[in-house]
Write a protein that holds these residues in place. Structure first.
Motif, PDB file in Angstrom:
ATOM      1  N   UNK A  57       0.833  -1.202   0.000  1.00 44.05           N
ATOM      2  CA  UNK A  57       0.000   0.000   0.000  1.00 44.05           C
ATOM      3  C   UNK A  57       0.868   1.253   0.000  1.00 44.05           C
ATOM      4  N   UNK A  58       0.455   2.223  -0.782  1.00 45.53           N
ATOM      5  CA  UNK A  58       1.117   3.528  -0.826  1.00 45.53           C
ATOM      6  C   UNK A  58       0.291   4.458   0.035  1.00 45.53           C
ATOM      7  N   UNK A  59       0.922   5.046   1.032  1.00 43.31           N
ATOM      8  CA  UNK A  59       0.216   5.903   1.973  1.00 43.31           C
ATOM      9  C   UNK A  59       1.103   7.074   2.352  1.00 43.31           C
ATOM     10  N   UNK A  60       0.500   8.053   2.961  1.00 43.59           N
ATOM     11  CA  UNK A  60       1.219   9.231   3.436  1.00 43.59           C
ATOM     12  C   UNK A  60       2.309   8.808   4.421  1.00 43.59           C
ATOM     13  N   UNK A  61       3.483   9.393   4.264  1.00 43.75           N
ATOM     14  CA  UNK A  61       4.600   9.090   5.156  1.00 43.75           C
ATOM     15  C   UNK A  61       4.666  10.040   6.353  1.00 43.75           C
ATOM     16  N   UNK A  68       3.721  19.487   1.789  1.00 42.32           N
ATOM     17  CA  UNK A  68       2.283  19.752   1.605  1.00 42.32           C
ATOM     18  C   UNK A  68       1.804  20.794   2.604  1.00 42.32           C
ATOM     19  N   UNK A  69       2.236  20.682   3.843  1.00 38.72           N
ATOM     20  CA  UNK A  69       1.844  21.631   4.883  1.00 38.72           C
ATOM     21  C   UNK A  69       2.419  23.011   4.579  1.00 38.72           C
ATOM     22  N   UNK A  70       3.685  23.046   4.179  1.00 41.23           N
ATOM     23  CA  UNK A  70       4.350  24.320   3.904  1.00 41.23           C
ATOM     24  C   UNK A  70       3.725  25.050   2.720  1.00 41.23           C
ATOM     25  N   UNK A  71       3.251  24.308   1.724  1.00 43.01           N
ATOM     26  CA  UNK A  71       2.746  24.936   0.509  1.00 43.01           C
ATOM     27  C   UNK A  71       1.241  25.133   0.455  1.00 43.01           C
ATOM     28  N   UNK A  78      -2.378  20.336   8.773  1.00 51.67           N
ATOM     29  CA  UNK A  78      -1.889  20.638  10.112  1.00 51.67           C
ATOM     30  C   UNK A  78      -1.067  19.477  10.662  1.00 51.67           C
ATOM     31  N   UNK A  79      -0.028  19.805  11.419  1.00 49.89           N
ATOM     32  CA  UNK A  79       0.720  18.786  12.160  1.00 49.89           C
ATOM     33  C   UNK A  79      -0.008  18.598  13.482  1.00 49.89           C
ATOM     34  N   UNK A  80      -0.467  17.373  13.710  1.00 55.73           N
ATOM     35  CA  UNK A  80      -1.190  17.051  14.941  1.00 55.73           C
ATOM     36  C   UNK A  80      -0.412  15.967  15.680  1.00 55.73           C
ATOM     37  N   UNK A  81      -0.124  16.180  16.930  1.00 59.67           N
ATOM     38  CA  UNK A  81       0.601  15.202  17.739  1.00 59.67           C
ATOM     39  C   UNK A  81       1.745  14.566  16.948  1.00 59.67           C
ATOM     40  N   UNK A  82       1.496  13.399  16.331  1.00 60.95           N
ATOM     41  CA  UNK A  82       2.576  12.686  15.644  1.00 60.95           C
ATOM     42  C   UNK A  82       2.200  12.293  14.217  1.00 60.95           C
ATOM     43  N   UNK A  83       1.344  13.101  13.578  1.00 65.63           N
ATOM     44  CA  UNK A  83       0.986  12.842  12.186  1.00 65.63           C
ATOM     45  C   UNK A  83       0.540  14.141  11.520  1.00 65.63           C
ATOM     46  N   UNK A  84       0.364  14.086  10.207  1.00 69.02           N
ATOM     47  CA  UNK A  84      -0.074  15.233   9.420  1.00 69.02           C
ATOM     48  C   UNK A  84      -1.522  14.985   8.992  1.00 69.02           C
ATOM     49  N   UNK A  85      -2.381  15.971   9.205  1.00 70.71           N
ATOM     50  CA  UNK A  85      -3.811  15.819   8.903  1.00 70.71           C
ATOM     51  C   UNK A  85      -4.259  16.872   7.901  1.00 70.71           C
ATOM     52  N   UNK A  86      -5.036  16.435   6.916  1.00 74.00           N
ATOM     53  CA  UNK A  86      -5.721  17.350   6.014  1.00 74.00           C
ATOM     54  C   UNK A  86      -7.140  17.515   6.552  1.00 74.00           C
ATOM     55  N   UNK A  87      -7.554  18.749   6.755  1.00 74.92           N
ATOM     56  CA  UNK A  87      -8.929  19.029   7.156  1.00 74.92           C
ATOM     57  C   UNK A  87      -9.759  19.072   5.877  1.00 74.92           C
ATOM     58  N   UNK A  88     -10.245  17.906   5.479  1.00 75.27           N
ATOM     59  CA  UNK A  88     -10.947  17.764   4.206  1.00 75.27           C
ATOM     60  C   UNK A  88     -12.152  18.687   4.095  1.00 75.27           C
ATOM     61  N   UNK A  89     -12.823  18.938   5.215  1.00 77.57           N
ATOM     62  CA  UNK A  89     -14.026  19.774   5.184  1.00 77.57           C
ATOM     63  C   UNK A  89     -13.708  21.223   4.800  1.00 77.57           C
ATOM     64  N   UNK A 114     -17.523  19.164  -5.002  1.00 75.27           N
ATOM     65  CA  UNK A 114     -16.209  19.811  -5.017  1.00 75.27           C
ATOM     66  C   UNK A 114     -15.094  18.782  -4.967  1.00 75.27           C
ATOM     67  N   UNK A 115     -13.912  19.230  -5.384  1.00 80.56           N
ATOM     68  CA  UNK A 115     -12.723  18.374  -5.301  1.00 80.56           C
ATOM     69  C   UNK A 115     -12.056  18.596  -3.946  1.00 80.56           C
ATOM     70  N   UNK A 116     -11.533  17.512  -3.382  1.00 82.38           N
ATOM     71  CA  UNK A 116     -10.943  17.556  -2.061  1.00 82.38           C
ATOM     72  C   UNK A 116      -9.665  16.731  -2.053  1.00 82.38           C
ATOM     73  N   UNK A 117      -8.655  17.208  -1.351  1.00 85.72           N
ATOM     74  CA  UNK A 117      -7.418  16.446  -1.167  1.00 85.72           C
ATOM     75  C   UNK A 117      -7.647  15.405  -0.081  1.00 85.72           C
ATOM     76  N   UNK A 118      -7.285  14.149  -0.367  1.00 88.28           N
ATOM     77  CA  UNK A 118      -7.418  13.089   0.627  1.00 88.28           C
ATOM     78  C   UNK A 118      -6.103  12.329   0.746  1.00 88.28           C
ATOM     79  N   UNK A 119      -5.829  11.869   1.958  1.00 86.46           N
ATOM     80  CA  UNK A 119      -4.637  11.072   2.232  1.00 86.46           C
ATOM     81  C   UNK A 119      -4.854  10.337   3.542  1.00 86.46           C
TER      82      UNK A 119
END
Length: 157
Positions: A57-61, A68-71, A78-89, A114-119
């Motif tokens: 499986x290919x997944x977010x590292x 992605x966060x910087x751009x 957002x960086x949350x605790x120990x992972x990166x989260x996309x707020x899809x909403x 609408x189009x949304x980024x998912x990971x």
């Protein structure tokens, strides 16, 4: 704290796609078993790829310094605790994050109108942890941090 991510051992993965289905079911709020018969649209945050005869499986590292966060011009990553989260909403679908992801782990999906980024968000809201790991019959996937990953790679030699 080091970020965590899904580690996939391509020597164990058989390409059954159960991890994709479990991921999609978890995000749809249904059980793995219900995913086989539902009429709901199922969108997996991972995808199994085959390269040089090996599958995994290919997944977010969940990068330590994620581009992605910087751009993201809209601040929905957002960086949350120990992972990166996309707020899809809140995603506006500009695709900047998917263009800069070095792993190709962010995809743009049509959700409603609408189009949304998912990971992969490591199933952060699931007490049981990532759904993909729970259903993997060959134990090919696990959650590791970068220190554990370095040790695993050193053992492979």
């Amino acid at each position: 704290m080091r970020n965590h991510f899904i580690f996939a051992d391509s020597t164990k993965c058989v390409g059954c796609l159960s991890c994709e289905l479990a991921c999609a079911a978890a995000y749809a709020g249904i059980s793995f078993e219900e995913a086989y018969t539902t009429k709901l649209p199922l969108i997996s945050r991972n995808r199994v790829v085959k390269i040089d005869g090996k599958t995994a499986p290919l997944q977010c590292m969940h990068c330590e310094s994620p581009s992605c966060l910087a751009l993201c011009p809209h601040g929905v990553i957002e960086k949350m605790d120990d992972f990166i989260k996309i707020h899809e909403e809140a995603c506006v679908g500009c695709s900047c994050c998917s263009l800069v992801c070095p792993y190709g782990a962010i995809t743009m999906r049509q959700q409603e109108e609408r189009r949304v980024a998912v990971k992969c968000n490591l199933c952060f809201n699931r007490v049981e942890g990532p759904a993909c790991i729970r259903v993997c019959t060959t134990s090919a996937i696990s959650v590791v941090d970068y220190d554990e990953y370095t040790k695993l790679m050193a053992q492979k030699g």
